[in-house]
Design a protein around this motif. Structure first.
Motif, PDB file in Angstrom:
ATOM      1  N   LEU A 135      49.352 -19.702 -14.470  1.00 43.34           N
ATOM      2  CA  LEU A 135      48.955 -19.151 -15.767  1.00 43.34           C
ATOM      3  C   LEU A 135      48.959 -17.623 -15.735  1.00 43.34           C
ATOM      4  O   LEU A 135      49.513 -16.978 -16.635  1.00 43.34           O
ATOM      5  N   ILE A 136      48.376 -17.038 -14.700  1.00 40.33           N
ATOM      6  CA  ILE A 136      48.346 -15.582 -14.584  1.00 40.33           C
ATOM      7  C   ILE A 136      49.763 -15.031 -14.445  1.00 40.33           C
ATOM      8  O   ILE A 136      50.131 -14.044 -15.092  1.00 40.33           O
ATOM      9  N   ALA A 137      50.582 -15.680 -13.628  1.00 38.34           N
ATOM     10  CA  ALA A 137      51.957 -15.220 -13.423  1.00 38.34           C
ATOM     11  C   ALA A 137      52.764 -15.268 -14.720  1.00 38.34           C
ATOM     12  O   ALA A 137      53.533 -14.353 -15.019  1.00 38.34           O
ATOM     13  N   VAL A 138      52.581 -16.327 -15.504  1.00 35.98           N
ATOM     14  CA  VAL A 138      53.338 -16.455 -16.758  1.00 35.98           C
ATOM     15  C   VAL A 138      52.880 -15.410 -17.775  1.00 35.98           C
ATOM     16  O   VAL A 138      53.700 -14.817 -18.479  1.00 35.98           O
ATOM     17  N   VAL A 139      51.580 -15.164 -17.849  1.00 34.71           N
ATOM     18  CA  VAL A 139      51.085 -14.111 -18.740  1.00 34.71           C
ATOM     19  C   VAL A 139      51.680 -12.758 -18.334  1.00 34.71           C
ATOM     20  O   VAL A 139      52.101 -11.965 -19.184  1.00 34.71           O
ATOM     21  N   LEU A 140      51.764 -12.510 -17.047  1.00 34.83           N
ATOM     22  CA  LEU A 140      52.334 -11.243 -16.562  1.00 34.83           C
ATOM     23  C   LEU A 140      53.837 -11.158 -16.796  1.00 34.83           C
ATOM     24  O   LEU A 140      54.400 -10.058 -16.886  1.00 34.83           O
ATOM     25  N   SER A 141      54.510 -12.303 -16.907  1.00 36.44           N
ATOM     26  CA  SER A 141      55.978 -12.308 -16.950  1.00 36.44           C
ATOM     27  C   SER A 141      56.567 -11.955 -18.312  1.00 36.44           C
ATOM     28  O   SER A 141      57.775 -11.756 -18.422  1.00 36.44           O
ATOM     29  N   ALA A 142      55.737 -11.869 -19.341  1.00 37.71           N
ATOM     30  CA  ALA A 142      56.264 -11.509 -20.667  1.00 37.71           C
ATOM     31  C   ALA A 142      56.929 -10.132 -20.603  1.00 37.71           C
ATOM     32  O   ALA A 142      56.318  -9.159 -20.158  1.00 37.71           O
ATOM     33  N   GLN A 143      58.183 -10.079 -21.016  1.00 37.28           N
ATOM     34  CA  GLN A 143      58.964  -8.826 -21.000  1.00 37.28           C
ATOM     35  C   GLN A 143      58.969  -8.189 -19.609  1.00 37.28           C
ATOM     36  O   GLN A 143      58.961  -6.964 -19.471  1.00 37.28           O
ATOM     37  N   ALA A 144      58.967  -9.022 -18.576  1.00 39.14           N
ATOM     38  CA  ALA A 144      59.054  -8.549 -17.197  1.00 39.14           C
ATOM     39  C   ALA A 144      59.885  -9.560 -16.410  1.00 39.14           C
ATOM     40  O   ALA A 144      60.062 -10.699 -16.830  1.00 39.14           O
ATOM     41  N   THR A 145      60.389  -9.151 -15.251  1.00 37.88           N
ATOM     42  CA  THR A 145      61.193 -10.061 -14.440  1.00 37.88           C
ATOM     43  C   THR A 145      60.295 -10.882 -13.514  1.00 37.88           C
ATOM     44  O   THR A 145      59.215 -10.434 -13.119  1.00 37.88           O
ATOM     45  N   ASP A 146      60.776 -12.066 -13.159  1.00 37.80           N
ATOM     46  CA  ASP A 146      60.035 -12.893 -12.210  1.00 37.80           C
ATOM     47  C   ASP A 146      59.906 -12.176 -10.870  1.00 37.80           C
ATOM     48  O   ASP A 146      58.882 -12.278 -10.195  1.00 37.80           O
ATOM     49  N   VAL A 147      60.944 -11.451 -10.471  1.00 36.52           N
ATOM     50  CA  VAL A 147      60.911 -10.710  -9.200  1.00 36.52           C
ATOM     51  C   VAL A 147      59.780  -9.686  -9.218  1.00 36.52           C
ATOM     52  O   VAL A 147      59.011  -9.564  -8.251  1.00 36.52           O
ATOM     53  N   GLY A 148      59.667  -8.950 -10.320  1.00 30.56           N
ATOM     54  CA  GLY A 148      58.615  -7.948 -10.443  1.00 30.56           C
ATOM     55  C   GLY A 148      57.232  -8.561 -10.440  1.00 30.56           C
ATOM     56  O   GLY A 148      56.300  -8.033  -9.811  1.00 30.56           O
ATOM     57  N   VAL A 149      57.092  -9.688 -11.122  1.00 25.09           N
ATOM     58  CA  VAL A 149      55.795 -10.383 -11.153  1.00 25.09           C
ATOM     59  C   VAL A 149      55.435 -10.890  -9.760  1.00 25.09           C
ATOM     60  O   VAL A 149      54.294 -10.750  -9.305  1.00 25.09           O
TER      61      VAL A 149
END
Length: 212
Positions: free
Chosen positions: A33-47
């Protein structure tokens, strides 16, 4: 596009991508859940880079609240929109403790009531954490659905509803990740790799670059 073609498309994608799953790193529903919230307009690698440092220190609502807003920001400052995301995550963690005993809820309505969680994020959690047959339409899925004509639509909700109706039953659980991964690595935005595509002959895209 007829249903026989759709069946063929998903059969081939499933064969080409035998273990379709998220590329976000997580070990619990809360971490996802935290990772998906962070992933908005960001790359999975960056998250993943940020959560690799965050989760060993704080991977529960209580632990993140103990970090505090500024403490959380220090871990996620490399991610776009980190100020707003940090504020939402702090609120979300408090909501989980107040209303759900710290557990991630398993219904769309309860998920969407959490700070920073919209329909797309809720669908990802329901599908990836809890195995429900939901499809979260992100930019990759929207593009692939329209380009191939699997489920064309003017907006994400229209595409989601058509996918929900037309994805063959046996592929419902994995359709979300099959389409994302196909869009991320083969049916890419600028110039799709049609020459390397396992569904090129079934796809109804008008401008196929067969030699790509």
């Amino acid at each position: 596009m007829n249903q026989q073609k759709r069946q063929g498309i998903f059969d081939r994608l499933a064969e080409a991508i035998p273990e379709p799953t998220t590329e976000l790193n997580y070990s619990t529903a809360f971490e996802l859940l935290i990772a998906v919230v962070l992933s908005a307009q960001a790359t999975d690698v960056g998250v993943n880079k940020a959560t690799a440092k965050l989760f060993p220190v704080a991977n529960t609502p209580e632990a993140i609240l103990a970090l505090g807003l500024e403490g959380l920001k220090a871990y996620i400052k490399t991610i776009g929109l980190f100020n707003a995301k940090a504020a939402n995550i702090i609120s979300l963690c408090q909501q989980l403790l107040d209303k759900h005993k710290g557990k991630v809820p398993e219904t769309r309505a309860e998920l969407e009531a959490l700070a920073g969680v919209g329909r797309k994020t809720a669908n990802v959690i329901l599908n990836t954490a809890f195995g429900q047959h939901t499809i979260a339409v992100d930019t990759h899925i929207f593009r692939v659905s329209n380009r191939t004509k699997i489920a064309p639509g003017k907006n994400v909700l229209e595409v989601e509803r058509k996918l929900d109706k037309w994805v063959p039953k046996g592929h419902k659980k994995n359709a979300h990740h099959l389409l994302i991964l196909h869009g991320r690595y083969t049916c890419v935005a600028r110039k799709p790799k049609c020459g390397q595509c396992v569904i090129a002959d079934l796809c109804e895209y008008d401008n196929k670059a067969v030699n790509s």
